[in-house]
Design a protein around this motif. Structure first.
Motif, mmCIF file in Angstrom:
data_model
loop_
_atom_site.group_PDB
_atom_site.id
_atom_site.type_symbol
_atom_site.label_atom_id
_atom_site.label_comp_id
_atom_site.label_asym_id
_atom_site.label_seq_id
_atom_site.Cartn_x
_atom_site.Cartn_y
_atom_site.Cartn_z
ATOM 1 N N GLY A 137 0.801 -1.216 0.000
ATOM 2 C CA GLY A 137 0.000 0.000 0.000
ATOM 3 C C GLY A 137 0.833 1.264 0.000
ATOM 4 N N SER A 138 2.081 1.175 -0.434
ATOM 5 C CA SER A 138 2.973 2.335 -0.381
ATOM 6 C C SER A 138 2.456 3.470 -1.259
ATOM 7 C CB SER A 138 4.393 1.941 -0.791
ATOM 8 O OG SER A 138 4.395 1.312 -2.060
ATOM 9 N N GLY A 168 2.421 0.953 4.012
ATOM 10 C CA GLY A 168 3.723 0.865 4.655
ATOM 11 C C GLY A 168 4.463 2.183 4.615
ATOM 12 N N GLY A 169 3.849 3.210 3.994
ATOM 13 C CA GLY A 169 4.467 4.528 3.950
ATOM 14 C C GLY A 169 4.797 4.958 2.535
ATOM 15 N N PRO A 206 -1.538 -2.601 7.821
ATOM 16 C CA PRO A 206 -0.926 -1.570 8.658
ATOM 17 C C PRO A 206 -1.205 -0.188 8.080
ATOM 18 C CG PRO A 206 0.677 -2.367 7.084
ATOM 19 C CD PRO A 206 -0.629 -3.055 6.751
ATOM 20 N N THR A 207 -1.191 0.846 8.907
ATOM 21 C CA THR A 207 -1.216 2.230 8.434
ATOM 22 C C THR A 207 -0.024 2.929 9.065
ATOM 23 O OG1 THR A 207 -3.629 2.228 8.240
ATOM 24 C CG2 THR A 207 -2.536 4.356 8.306
ATOM 25 N N LEU A 229 -1.809 -2.216 13.173
ATOM 26 C CA LEU A 229 -0.544 -1.516 13.389
ATOM 27 C C LEU A 229 -0.675 -0.105 12.831
ATOM 28 C CD1 LEU A 229 2.477 -1.487 14.156
ATOM 29 C CD2 LEU A 229 2.962 -2.344 11.854
ATOM 30 N N ILE A 230 -0.496 0.890 13.693
ATOM 31 C CA ILE A 230 -0.652 2.289 13.308
ATOM 32 C C ILE A 230 0.518 3.084 13.871
ATOM 33 C CG2 ILE A 230 -2.149 4.321 13.426
ATOM 34 C CD1 ILE A 230 -4.447 2.301 14.146
ATOM 35 N N GLY A 231 1.218 3.803 13.027
ATOM 36 C CA GLY A 231 2.342 4.588 13.521
ATOM 37 C C GLY A 231 3.092 5.247 12.392
ATOM 38 N N PHE A 232 4.192 5.901 12.735
ATOM 39 C CA PHE A 232 5.037 6.536 11.714
ATOM 40 C C PHE A 232 6.256 5.657 11.477
ATOM 41 C CE2 PHE A 232 8.346 9.795 10.566
ATOM 42 C CZ PHE A 232 7.930 9.914 9.246
ATOM 43 N N ALA A 233 7.252 5.769 12.310
ATOM 44 C CA ALA A 233 8.421 4.898 12.207
ATOM 45 C C ALA A 233 8.131 3.571 12.907
ATOM 46 C CB ALA A 233 9.635 5.572 12.836
ATOM 47 N N GLY A 234 8.902 2.550 12.565
ATOM 48 C CA GLY A 234 8.716 1.245 13.171
ATOM 49 C C GLY A 234 9.177 1.210 14.619
#
Length: 285
Positions: A137-138, A168-169, A206-207, A229-234
């Motif tokens: 989903g990039s 994934g960003g 994930p988002t 899973l929701i966040g910016f960096a891993g």
């Protein structure tokens, strides 16, 4: 391959296998007959996951969902627009064009997002669905352009917009052009918001990355599926940067709800009813 054929093909494999009684065929298990839950490792026939909306019957984990399956679950009618938009590989990244073509054939979509004019319980909306099966989903230039156009269409038609985010960003194969999509979509969101439009975002697993850092958290109402899973960096990057242990369940839906980042966690089986109720509260017709 059509948009709906992907979710049908795996079920057809299962049905065909069940109709065969020979010992030889039972000894050789065809690909796609079984799936395993990534949360609890429970193994179940793919057809059962399919029938259960890709929710694990053992632990209720919500598996990642193909665009066509999401459309079938949520909407009564879905008319795709701006579907055939393909990346021109702006950086001439080695192997990128071939990868896009392969994924397009496998998933029945041209990039990681599908947009459409949809009907949900007799209510007309603009819907945007991101596909984690297409390069996780990039967000590249095509994704940014299609989502921007979706907001512009929603604003022009005075309709609410529903987004199901899964990413994934940013897409590394498109470099800085991918990062620019964050500002581009955020600008479209701002104009839509100023016009009085309703924006509901559903965070799915994930988002992360640039999607979370831009439009995914700009919605008027932010819902999430369980344990997404929701966040910016891993977590690993954050742990190394902070040199500190992270709380249990960090970057999962339940943790973000507790901290006030999202409004509600909704089980996939209740998602259509919840969205319908929200649209009714905002007098959407």
């Amino acid at each position: 391959m059509t948009l709906l054929s992907n979710i049908k093909s795996r079920k057809e494999k299962v049905d065909a296998h069940k109709d065969t009684d020979s010992i030889e065929n039972h000894l050789e298990i065809p690909d796609g007959l079984y799936d395993k839950c990534p949360q609890c490792d429970y193994v179940e026939e793919t057809v059962h996951f399919y029938q259960n909306n890709w929710i694990c019957s053992e632990c209720n984990h919500h598996l990642r969902m193909h665009v066509a399956a999401r459309i079938k679950l949520i909407f009564d009618e879905f008319n795709v627009f701006n579907h055939i938009i393909k990346s021109k590989d702006p950086l001439n990244f080695p192997g990128y064009q071939e990868k896009l073509e392969t994924l397009s054939d496998e998933n029945g979509v041209y990039d990681a997002v599908v947009c459409g004019e949809a009907i949900l319980a007799n209510k007309s909306v603009i819907a945007v669905i991101m596909d984690p099966n297409f390069m996780m989903g990039s967000m590249g230039t095509v994704v940014g352009e299609k989502i921007t156009r979706a907001f512009e269409r929603a604003q022009k038609q005075k309709k609410p917009i529903l987004i199901f985010s899964a990413s994934g960003g940013a897409r590394m194969q498109e470099g800085i052009l991918s990062l620019m999509q964050m500002a581009k979509i955020s600008g479209a969101v701002s104009k839509f918001n100023q016009s009085g439009g309703l924006f509901i975002n559903v965070l799915t697993d994930p988002t992360t990355g640039g999607v979370t850092a831009s439009f995914a958290m700009l919605a008027d109402i932010i819902l999430a599926e369980p344990n997404a899973l929701i966040g910016f960096a891993g977590p690993r990057v954050i742990r190394q940067t902070m040199n500190h242990d992270l709380p249990e369940g960090f970057q999962r839906s339940e943790f973000l709800l507790e901290k006030g980042f999202i409004d509600k966690i909704v089980d996939r089986t209740q998602l259509k009813n919840t969205l319908n109720h929200l649209l009714e509260l905002h007098e959407v017709k």
